[in-house]
Design a protein around this motif. Structure first.
Motif, mmCIF file in Angstrom:
data_model
loop_
_atom_site.group_PDB
_atom_site.id
_atom_site.type_symbol
_atom_site.label_atom_id
_atom_site.label_comp_id
_atom_site.label_asym_id
_atom_site.label_seq_id
_atom_site.Cartn_x
_atom_site.Cartn_y
_atom_site.Cartn_z
ATOM 1 N N VAL A 128 0.836 -1.202 0.000
ATOM 2 C CA VAL A 128 0.000 0.000 0.000
ATOM 3 C C VAL A 128 0.873 1.255 0.000
ATOM 4 O O VAL A 128 0.656 2.196 -0.779
ATOM 5 C CB VAL A 128 -0.950 -0.012 1.213
ATOM 6 N N TYR A 129 1.874 1.270 0.886
ATOM 7 C CA TYR A 129 2.723 2.459 1.001
ATOM 8 C C TYR A 129 3.530 2.694 -0.272
ATOM 9 O O TYR A 129 3.594 3.818 -0.796
ATOM 10 C CB TYR A 129 3.669 2.312 2.187
ATOM 11 N N TYR A 130 4.148 1.635 -0.771
ATOM 12 C CA TYR A 130 5.003 1.810 -1.941
ATOM 13 C C TYR A 130 4.209 2.266 -3.156
ATOM 14 O O TYR A 130 4.626 3.184 -3.885
ATOM 15 C CB TYR A 130 5.734 0.506 -2.265
ATOM 16 N N THR A 131 3.070 1.648 -3.406
ATOM 17 C CA THR A 131 2.276 2.019 -4.582
ATOM 18 C C THR A 131 1.709 3.426 -4.459
ATOM 19 O O THR A 131 1.531 4.116 -5.460
ATOM 20 C CB THR A 131 1.131 1.024 -4.786
ATOM 21 N N LEU A 132 1.427 3.847 -3.232
ATOM 22 C CA LEU A 132 0.929 5.207 -3.027
ATOM 23 C C LEU A 132 1.939 6.229 -3.531
ATOM 24 O O LEU A 132 1.581 7.241 -4.163
ATOM 25 C CB LEU A 132 0.629 5.437 -1.541
ATOM 26 N N GLY A 133 3.213 5.982 -3.279
ATOM 27 C CA GLY A 133 4.245 6.879 -3.785
ATOM 28 C C GLY A 133 4.549 6.652 -5.253
ATOM 29 O O GLY A 133 4.834 7.598 -5.994
ATOM 30 N N ARG A 134 4.470 5.400 -5.664
ATOM 31 C CA ARG A 134 4.828 5.083 -7.048
ATOM 32 C C ARG A 134 3.860 5.710 -8.040
ATOM 33 O O ARG A 134 4.248 6.069 -9.155
ATOM 34 C CB ARG A 134 4.858 3.563 -7.229
ATOM 35 N N VAL A 135 2.605 5.872 -7.658
ATOM 36 C CA VAL A 135 1.620 6.449 -8.575
ATOM 37 C C VAL A 135 2.041 7.850 -8.999
ATOM 38 O O VAL A 135 2.093 8.168 -10.201
ATOM 39 C CB VAL A 135 0.216 6.460 -7.932
ATOM 40 N N TRP A 136 2.341 8.733 -8.033
ATOM 41 C CA TRP A 136 2.673 10.107 -8.412
ATOM 42 C C TRP A 136 4.092 10.245 -8.959
ATOM 43 O O TRP A 136 4.363 11.102 -9.806
ATOM 44 C CB TRP A 136 2.450 11.064 -7.238
ATOM 45 N N ILE A 137 5.014 9.384 -8.495
ATOM 46 C CA ILE A 137 6.385 9.453 -9.026
ATOM 47 C C ILE A 137 6.418 8.939 -10.458
ATOM 48 O O ILE A 137 7.063 9.535 -11.333
ATOM 49 C CB ILE A 137 7.337 8.645 -8.125
ATOM 50 N N GLU A 138 5.718 7.833 -10.709
ATOM 51 C CA GLU A 138 5.680 7.264 -12.058
ATOM 52 C C GLU A 138 5.041 8.234 -13.044
ATOM 53 O O GLU A 138 5.469 8.333 -14.218
ATOM 54 C CB GLU A 138 4.903 5.949 -12.034
ATOM 55 N N ALA A 139 4.033 8.951 -12.597
ATOM 56 C CA ALA A 139 3.344 9.895 -13.484
ATOM 57 C C ALA A 139 4.242 11.047 -13.912
ATOM 58 O O ALA A 139 3.965 11.717 -14.927
ATOM 59 C CB ALA A 139 2.096 10.434 -12.794
ATOM 60 N N LEU A 141 1.477 2.024 -17.992
ATOM 61 C CA LEU A 141 1.088 0.733 -17.432
ATOM 62 C C LEU A 141 1.445 0.640 -15.947
ATOM 63 O O LEU A 141 0.667 0.104 -15.145
ATOM 64 C CB LEU A 141 1.777 -0.397 -18.216
ATOM 65 N N ASN A 142 2.604 1.180 -15.581
ATOM 66 C CA ASN A 142 3.033 1.106 -14.186
ATOM 67 C C ASN A 142 2.106 1.894 -13.258
ATOM 68 O O ASN A 142 1.966 1.548 -12.077
ATOM 69 C CB ASN A 142 4.463 1.619 -14.038
ATOM 70 N N VAL A 143 1.507 2.948 -13.762
ATOM 71 C CA VAL A 143 0.577 3.714 -12.942
ATOM 72 C C VAL A 143 -0.668 2.878 -12.650
ATOM 73 O O VAL A 143 -1.118 2.783 -11.497
ATOM 74 C CB VAL A 143 0.193 5.036 -13.635
ATOM 75 N N TRP A 144 -1.230 2.262 -13.690
ATOM 76 C CA TRP A 144 -2.412 1.425 -13.482
ATOM 77 C C TRP A 144 -2.085 0.225 -12.589
ATOM 78 O O TRP A 144 -2.872 -0.140 -11.713
ATOM 79 C CB TRP A 144 -2.957 0.937 -14.823
ATOM 80 N N THR A 145 -0.934 -0.368 -12.815
ATOM 81 C CA THR A 145 -0.532 -1.505 -11.981
ATOM 82 C C THR A 145 -0.436 -1.091 -10.519
ATOM 83 O O THR A 145 -0.897 -1.805 -9.621
ATOM 84 C CB THR A 145 0.819 -2.070 -12.454
ATOM 85 N N SER A 146 0.148 0.064 -10.252
ATOM 86 C CA SER A 146 0.295 0.542 -8.870
ATOM 87 C C SER A 146 -1.070 0.784 -8.230
ATOM 88 O O SER A 146 -1.281 0.465 -7.056
ATOM 89 C CB SER A 146 1.117 1.834 -8.856
ATOM 90 N N ILE A 147 -2.001 1.342 -9.000
ATOM 91 C CA ILE A 147 -3.334 1.614 -8.460
ATOM 92 C C ILE A 147 -4.039 0.314 -8.082
ATOM 93 O O ILE A 147 -4.608 0.178 -6.991
ATOM 94 C CB ILE A 147 -4.176 2.414 -9.469
ATOM 95 N N PHE A 148 -3.986 -0.669 -8.972
ATOM 96 C CA PHE A 148 -4.668 -1.943 -8.702
ATOM 97 C C PHE A 148 -4.009 -2.699 -7.549
ATOM 98 O O PHE A 148 -4.691 -3.313 -6.726
ATOM 99 C CB PHE A 148 -4.697 -2.802 -9.969
ATOM 100 N N VAL A 149 -2.686 -2.657 -7.499
ATOM 101 C CA VAL A 149 -1.992 -3.325 -6.390
ATOM 102 C C VAL A 149 -2.322 -2.650 -5.065
ATOM 103 O O VAL A 149 -2.526 -3.313 -4.036
ATOM 104 C CB VAL A 149 -0.471 -3.339 -6.636
ATOM 105 N N LEU A 150 -2.389 -1.323 -5.080
ATOM 106 C CA LEU A 150 -2.737 -0.589 -3.861
ATOM 107 C C LEU A 150 -4.117 -1.001 -3.350
ATOM 108 O O LEU A 150 -4.281 -1.315 -2.157
ATOM 109 C CB LEU A 150 -2.693 0.911 -4.142
ATOM 110 N N LEU A 151 -5.101 -1.014 -4.246
ATOM 111 C CA LEU A 151 -6.462 -1.367 -3.840
ATOM 112 C C LEU A 151 -6.543 -2.823 -3.376
ATOM 113 O O LEU A 151 -7.198 -3.134 -2.373
ATOM 114 C CB LEU A 151 -7.433 -1.124 -4.993
ATOM 115 N N GLY A 152 -5.865 -3.712 -4.097
ATOM 116 C CA GLY A 152 -5.880 -5.119 -3.715
ATOM 117 C C GLY A 152 -5.207 -5.358 -2.379
ATOM 118 O O GLY A 152 -5.721 -6.110 -1.536
ATOM 119 N N ALA A 153 -4.054 -4.738 -2.154
ATOM 120 C CA ALA A 153 -3.336 -4.915 -0.890
ATOM 121 C C ALA A 153 -4.138 -4.346 0.273
ATOM 122 O O ALA A 153 -4.158 -4.932 1.364
ATOM 123 C CB ALA A 153 -1.966 -4.239 -0.968
ATOM 124 N N LEU A 154 -4.795 -3.219 0.062
ATOM 125 C CA LEU A 154 -5.610 -2.633 1.119
ATOM 126 C C LEU A 154 -6.786 -3.544 1.473
ATOM 127 O O LEU A 154 -7.116 -3.729 2.660
ATOM 128 C CB LEU A 154 -6.111 -1.258 0.686
#
Length: 406
Positions: free
Chosen positions: A235-246, A264-277
């Motif tokens: 959750v933490y990593y993807t939260l940062g990866r979304v805005w950094i990747e963008a 693709l990495n932005v969408w992947t981070s969003i889905f992983v964040l939601l799934g992990a949460l």
């Protein structure tokens, strides 16, 4: 004051491009190139494994098992990370639109950079599962122990992007803007040679370092288990990866979803964040049904007590030791603990020994003698007790010798 201003003026208003990217080791048949990118990845793995080993040992894991798991997880992770990068940035390998103009020989050249974290985590987890099965420990327990170390390894490994001058963000005028050599293949065409770029490698490195501290503090306070700390890592990593990747401007596969086209990495981070949460919440709602131990069922070492948590949790197992009632004085606990029912009857003679002695004179009979006399059928009553036949006394018909068992 002037010295302070002079020092401030000497501080560069940007992050310079690296002058060094590796070194050569001479060999009889040529030379071996050691790339700075590979050294950063290797250093991250070593430091991450060290932190994981410390945490794994504290959880009561078998000695040396972290290395048994690592020899499976690391190769799988590297292969998975490379495959994810090739899929998410296919143009260099397959050509634009998969037209066949790419160079497939670049795929195994890891020194050129390009490791996708999600492929590394996915296949790395498969390798870790194999190692955990062989070591007889739970994958979820290992992932919880490894989560802060994994984030630390990523923080160090990101500096490989700096030495490769890759994966930077868009142009910026901020004082920490990153310089990229104009003759570098990664320099965006059509931009001025002195253009500065967002150092996304630095943003992610600092974000990950902060995450290491956060995960350690949360684990110390709440003792997350059953894979929940690993979910928090995701959750933490993807939260940062979304805005950094963008922020990045390097070539990447673009995906359109819900009317939005982004990397693709932005969408992947969003889905992983939601799934992990979601998994974190579900695991928190489920009641613990087995002891909190790192071992798989039936793989505990002999003599291990699985009724309590391996890491010292106080809620695993009940204290069934019999306690002395709180109403018993502390100085009487030994006597209380050793009382036997067969000794509970006290003889009448012993009771009378404790009666006050109100007689005196030559006719007085001592207590032992009196007890002896009564045991032979004497009827001398105790002091203060009316004799049989006296006024106010009612006969009960009890034999004199029966008084000793009252």
């Amino acid at each position: 004051m002037q010295s302070v201003l002079y020092a401030a003026a000497m501080v560069p208003a940007s992050i310079p491009s690296p002058d060094w990217s590796g070194f050569d080791i001479p060999l009889p048949w040529g030379s071996l190139r050691i790339h700075a990118y590979a050294l950063c990845i290797l250093l991250g793995i070593i430091v991450g494994l060290w932190l994981t080993s410390v945490r794994w040992t504290k959880r009561g894991a078998p000695e040396g098992s972290v290395w048994d798991i690592a020899i499976w997880a690391i190769p799988f992770g590297i292969i998975g990370g490379r495959l994810y990068h090739v899929v998410s940035s296919p143009d260099a390998y397959f050509g634009p639109g998969f037209d066949g103009t790419g160079d497939l020989s670049l795929i195994p050249q890891l020194q050129r950079g390009g490791l996708g974290i999600w492929g590394a985590v996915l296949l790395g987890a498969v390798g870790a599962w194999i190692g955990c099965r062989k070591a007889g420990v739970k994958l979820s327990a290992f992932l919880d122990a490894a989560a802060p170390g994994l984030l630390l390894a990523q923080a160090i490994g990101r500096w490989g992007n700096y030495f490769n001058q890759e994966l930077f963000g868009g142009p910026t005028t901020l004082p920490w803007g990153l310089q990229i050599d104009a003759d570098n293949p990664n320099f965006p065409p059509g931009m001025a040679a002195d253009t500065l770029f967002h150092p996304t490698f630095l943003y992610e490195s600092l974000w990950n370092l902060a995450g290491v501290g956060i995960l350690l503090l949360l684990d110390r306070k709440f003792r997350f288990r059953r894979g929940r700390l690993f979910c928090l890592y995701a959750v933490y990593y993807t939260l940062g990866r979304v805005w950094i990747e963008a922020m990045r401007i390097d070539d990447a596969e673009q995906i359109s979803l819900f009317g939005i086209t982004t990397r693709l990495n932005v969408w992947t981070s969003i889905f992983v964040l939601l799934g992990a949460l979601a998994v974190f919440i579900i695991l928190g709602l489920r009641k613990r049904t087995e002891p909190d131990t790192v071992y798989l069922p039936g793989r505990e070492p002999s003599g291990t007590d699985t009724s309590t948590a391996a890491d010292g949790d106080t809620d695993a197992g009940d204290d069934t030791e019999k306690k002395v009632p709180a109403t018993v004085p502390a100085d009487t606990v030994p006597a209380y603990s050793s009382v036997r029912h067969s000794d509970s009857a006290v003889s009448d003679s012993e009771s009378r020994d404790n009666l006050p002695d109100n007689q005196s004179g030559p006719g007085h009979v001592s207590a032992p003698a009196e007890a002896s006399k009564e045991s032979t059928g004497g009827t001398k009553p105790a002091t203060g007790v009316p004799a049989a036949g006296a006024p106010g006394h009612q006969a009960t018909g009890t034999a004199p010798e029966a008084e000793g068992t009252k």
